[in-house]
Scaffold this motif. Sequence first.
Motif, PDB file in Angstrom:
ATOM      1  N   GLU A   1       0.823  -1.215   0.000  1.00  0.00           N
ATOM      2  CA  GLU A   1       0.000   0.000   0.000  1.00  0.00           C
ATOM      3  C   GLU A   1       0.854   1.261   0.000  1.00  0.00           C
ATOM      4  O   GLU A   1       0.480   2.286  -0.570  1.00  0.00           O
ATOM      5  N   LYS A   2       2.016   1.195   0.640  1.00  0.00           N
ATOM      6  CA  LYS A   2       2.877   2.367   0.797  1.00  0.00           C
ATOM      7  C   LYS A   2       4.094   2.321  -0.130  1.00  0.00           C
ATOM      8  O   LYS A   2       5.058   3.044   0.074  1.00  0.00           O
ATOM      9  N   ARG A   3       4.054   1.513  -1.148  1.00  0.00           N
ATOM     10  CA  ARG A   3       5.250   1.216  -1.943  1.00  0.00           C
ATOM     11  C   ARG A   3       5.909   2.462  -2.521  1.00  0.00           C
ATOM     12  O   ARG A   3       7.123   2.484  -2.708  1.00  0.00           O
ATOM     13  N   ARG A   4       5.143   3.510  -2.791  1.00  0.00           N
ATOM     14  CA  ARG A   4       5.703   4.718  -3.406  1.00  0.00           C
ATOM     15  C   ARG A   4       6.117   5.765  -2.373  1.00  0.00           C
ATOM     16  O   ARG A   4       6.675   6.801  -2.733  1.00  0.00           O
ATOM     17  N   GLU A   5       5.855   5.484  -1.106  1.00  0.00           N
ATOM     18  CA  GLU A   5       6.193   6.437  -0.048  1.00  0.00           C
ATOM     19  C   GLU A   5       7.626   6.242   0.417  1.00  0.00           C
ATOM     20  O   GLU A   5       8.168   5.142   0.367  1.00  0.00           O
ATOM     21  N   ALA A   6       8.221   7.344   0.894  1.00  0.00           N
ATOM     22  CA  ALA A   6       9.590   7.265   1.401  1.00  0.00           C
ATOM     23  C   ALA A   6       9.617   6.468   2.705  1.00  0.00           C
ATOM     24  O   ALA A   6       8.677   6.539   3.518  1.00  0.00           O
ATOM     25  N   ALA A   7      10.672   5.725   2.909  1.00  0.00           N
ATOM     26  CA  ALA A   7      10.787   4.896   4.112  1.00  0.00           C
ATOM     27  C   ALA A   7      10.744   5.744   5.384  1.00  0.00           C
ATOM     28  O   ALA A   7      10.301   5.270   6.430  1.00  0.00           O
ATOM     29  N   ARG A   8      11.180   6.998   5.294  1.00  0.00           N
ATOM     30  CA  ARG A   8      11.186   7.849   6.490  1.00  0.00           C
ATOM     31  C   ARG A   8       9.778   8.167   6.983  1.00  0.00           C
ATOM     32  O   ARG A   8       9.604   8.608   8.127  1.00  0.00           O
ATOM     33  N   THR A   9       8.762   7.956   6.152  1.00  0.00           N
ATOM     34  CA  THR A   9       7.386   8.240   6.568  1.00  0.00           C
ATOM     35  C   THR A   9       6.778   7.109   7.380  1.00  0.00           C
ATOM     36  O   THR A   9       5.690   7.269   7.937  1.00  0.00           O
ATOM     37  N   LEU A  10       7.443   5.979   7.454  1.00  0.00           N
ATOM     38  CA  LEU A  10       6.906   4.831   8.176  1.00  0.00           C
ATOM     39  C   LEU A  10       7.049   5.015   9.679  1.00  0.00           C
ATOM     40  O   LEU A  10       7.965   5.688  10.161  1.00  0.00           O
ATOM     41  N   SER A  11       6.158   4.374  10.427  1.00  0.00           N
ATOM     42  CA  SER A  11       6.308   4.321  11.874  1.00  0.00           C
ATOM     43  C   SER A  11       7.484   3.415  12.228  1.00  0.00           C
ATOM     44  O   SER A  11       8.023   2.702  11.361  1.00  0.00           O
ATOM     45  N   GLY A  12       7.879   3.429  13.498  1.00  0.00           N
ATOM     46  CA  GLY A  12       8.998   2.592  13.917  1.00  0.00           C
ATOM     47  C   GLY A  12       8.766   1.119  13.632  1.00  0.00           C
ATOM     48  O   GLY A  12       9.654   0.416  13.120  1.00  0.00           O
ATOM     49  N   GLY A  13       7.566   0.635  13.934  1.00  0.00           N
ATOM     50  CA  GLY A  13       7.263  -0.764  13.690  1.00  0.00           C
ATOM     51  C   GLY A  13       7.230  -1.093  12.208  1.00  0.00           C
ATOM     52  O   GLY A  13       7.727  -2.136  11.780  1.00  0.00           O
ATOM     53  N   GLN A  14       6.652  -0.189  11.407  1.00  0.00           N
ATOM     54  CA  GLN A  14       6.601  -0.397   9.960  1.00  0.00           C
ATOM     55  C   GLN A  14       8.003  -0.388   9.357  1.00  0.00           C
ATOM     56  O   GLN A  14       8.305  -1.156   8.448  1.00  0.00           O
ATOM     57  N   ARG A  15       8.872   0.456   9.899  1.00  0.00           N
ATOM     58  CA  ARG A  15      10.242   0.512   9.379  1.00  0.00           C
ATOM     59  C   ARG A  15      10.979  -0.798   9.666  1.00  0.00           C
ATOM     60  O   ARG A  15      11.744  -1.276   8.832  1.00  0.00           O
ATOM     61  N   GLN A  16      10.729  -1.383  10.831  1.00  0.00           N
ATOM     62  CA  GLN A  16      11.368  -2.657  11.135  1.00  0.00           C
ATOM     63  C   GLN A  16      10.839  -3.774  10.232  1.00  0.00           C
ATOM     64  O   GLN A  16      11.599  -4.661   9.825  1.00  0.00           O
ATOM     65  N   VAL A  17       9.559  -3.728   9.917  1.00  0.00           N
ATOM     66  CA  VAL A  17       9.012  -4.699   8.970  1.00  0.00           C
ATOM     67  C   VAL A  17       9.689  -4.544   7.617  1.00  0.00           C
ATOM     68  O   VAL A  17      10.043  -5.534   6.957  1.00  0.00           O
ATOM     69  N   LEU A  18       9.894  -3.300   7.183  1.00  0.00           N
ATOM     70  CA  LEU A  18      10.591  -3.071   5.922  1.00  0.00           C
ATOM     71  C   LEU A  18      12.015  -3.615   5.985  1.00  0.00           C
ATOM     72  O   LEU A  18      12.490  -4.243   5.028  1.00  0.00           O
ATOM     73  N   ALA A  19      12.712  -3.397   7.101  1.00  0.00           N
ATOM     74  CA  ALA A  19      14.081  -3.907   7.243  1.00  0.00           C
ATOM     75  C   ALA A  19      14.107  -5.431   7.121  1.00  0.00           C
ATOM     76  O   ALA A  19      14.992  -6.007   6.474  1.00  0.00           O
ATOM     77  N   VAL A  20      13.143  -6.088   7.743  1.00  0.00           N
ATOM     78  CA  VAL A  20      13.044  -7.548   7.642  1.00  0.00           C
ATOM     79  C   VAL A  20      12.721  -7.954   6.198  1.00  0.00           C
ATOM     80  O   VAL A  20      13.285  -8.925   5.670  1.00  0.00           O
ATOM     81  N   ALA A  21      11.836  -7.210   5.547  1.00  0.00           N
ATOM     82  CA  ALA A  21      11.473  -7.523   4.165  1.00  0.00           C
ATOM     83  C   ALA A  21      12.670  -7.380   3.235  1.00  0.00           C
ATOM     84  O   ALA A  21      12.852  -8.186   2.315  1.00  0.00           O
ATOM     85  N   ILE A  22      13.498  -6.367   3.464  1.00  0.00           N
ATOM     86  CA  ILE A  22      14.709  -6.203   2.658  1.00  0.00           C
ATOM     87  C   ILE A  22      15.601  -7.426   2.818  1.00  0.00           C
ATOM     88  O   ILE A  22      16.166  -7.946   1.842  1.00  0.00           O
ATOM     89  N   ALA A  23      15.738  -7.903   4.060  1.00  0.00           N
ATOM     90  CA  ALA A  23      16.548  -9.103   4.309  1.00  0.00           C
ATOM     91  C   ALA A  23      15.965 -10.321   3.613  1.00  0.00           C
ATOM     92  O   ALA A  23      16.704 -11.181   3.113  1.00  0.00           O
ATOM     93  N   LEU A  24      14.644 -10.412   3.545  1.00  0.00           N
ATOM     94  CA  LEU A  24      14.006 -11.560   2.889  1.00  0.00           C
ATOM     95  C   LEU A  24      14.236 -11.572   1.377  1.00  0.00           C
ATOM     96  O   LEU A  24      14.077 -12.612   0.735  1.00  0.00           O
ATOM     97  N   MET A  25      14.632 -10.442   0.823  1.00  0.00           N
ATOM     98  CA  MET A  25      14.868 -10.374  -0.619  1.00  0.00           C
ATOM     99  C   MET A  25      16.007 -11.288  -1.069  1.00  0.00           C
ATOM    100  O   MET A  25      16.097 -11.623  -2.251  1.00  0.00           O
ATOM    101  N   VAL A  26      16.879 -11.693  -0.158  1.00  0.00           N
ATOM    102  CA  VAL A  26      17.960 -12.618  -0.537  1.00  0.00           C
ATOM    103  C   VAL A  26      17.563 -14.073  -0.313  1.00  0.00           C
ATOM    104  O   VAL A  26      18.395 -14.970  -0.447  1.00  0.00           O
ATOM    105  N   ALA A  27      16.281 -14.315   0.015  1.00  0.00           N
ATOM    106  CA  ALA A  27      15.796 -15.674   0.280  1.00  0.00           C
ATOM    107  C   ALA A  27      16.719 -16.390   1.274  1.00  0.00           C
ATOM    108  O   ALA A  27      17.284 -17.447   0.958  1.00  0.00           O
ATOM    109  N   PRO A  28      16.871 -15.849   2.477  1.00  0.00           N
ATOM    110  CA  PRO A  28      17.881 -16.382   3.404  1.00  0.00           C
ATOM    111  C   PRO A  28      17.510 -17.727   4.005  1.00  0.00           C
ATOM    112  O   PRO A  28      16.339 -18.054   4.167  1.00  0.00           O
TER     113      PRO A  28
END
Length: 235
Positions: free
Chosen positions: A127-154
């Motif tokens: 839903e927020k794909r076009r928004e800057a990461a700085r606009t996310l709440s603290g919890g949403q930013r951590q979800v994004l950080a985890v999602a970035i890590a998942l991009m390498v299929a760890p």
Amino acid sequence: MSLLHAEKVVVGYNSADTILKGVSIRADSGEIVAILGPNGAGKSTLLKAVAGQLAAREGSIRLKDEPLNGLKPREVAKRGVAYVPQEANVFPSMSIHENLEIGGYLAPSDVKRRIAEIYARFPMLAEKRREAARTLSGGQRQVLAVAIALMVAPQVMLLDEPSAGLSPVATRELFDTIRSIRDAGVAIVLVEQNALDALDLAERAYILTAGQNHIDGKASELAADADVRRAFLGG
């Protein structure tokens, strides 16, 4: 054989400063392992050593039967170990979509498919794909950080203080996300500021003191141990 196995790891930031003094841990697929201990025990240093951010002077770090010692962070990530630091874990001025694209740098031909999977898993990010990461709440930013890590299929995900600064509600939501990743078969090694919450989340735990293994075992048993609670968990 454990998926991730670090044995007798010695690490320091310089020749006169040894932080880890022979620490050993293991983690298996589909398991959350908590790394606990007082400030200065070497918890975050251990994650950095596994991720290739710091070189181990002694000991071995292996993913299955493949040594990780001496590999650069990019090479460690390529082999299936994703590291999410406590700070600077997203690019604030870039959009959520751009952050995910950067997360897929190891396999550029697969980025579109991986991002589609991330959006399906985390509708908030879609839903927020076009928004800057700085606009996310603290919890949403951590979800994004985890999602970035998942991009390498760890195969293994290393999380350093993921709930730091989050509200209790955001922490519960983030921990639910971490459980879902565990349930998909990923091994998770977690350094967490709230020891009791970490033990409730994890299957097993290691407690470090002064850069050495102090005690380890099933998380539920450590949480119920009166001596452990008194010494490390706040009573």
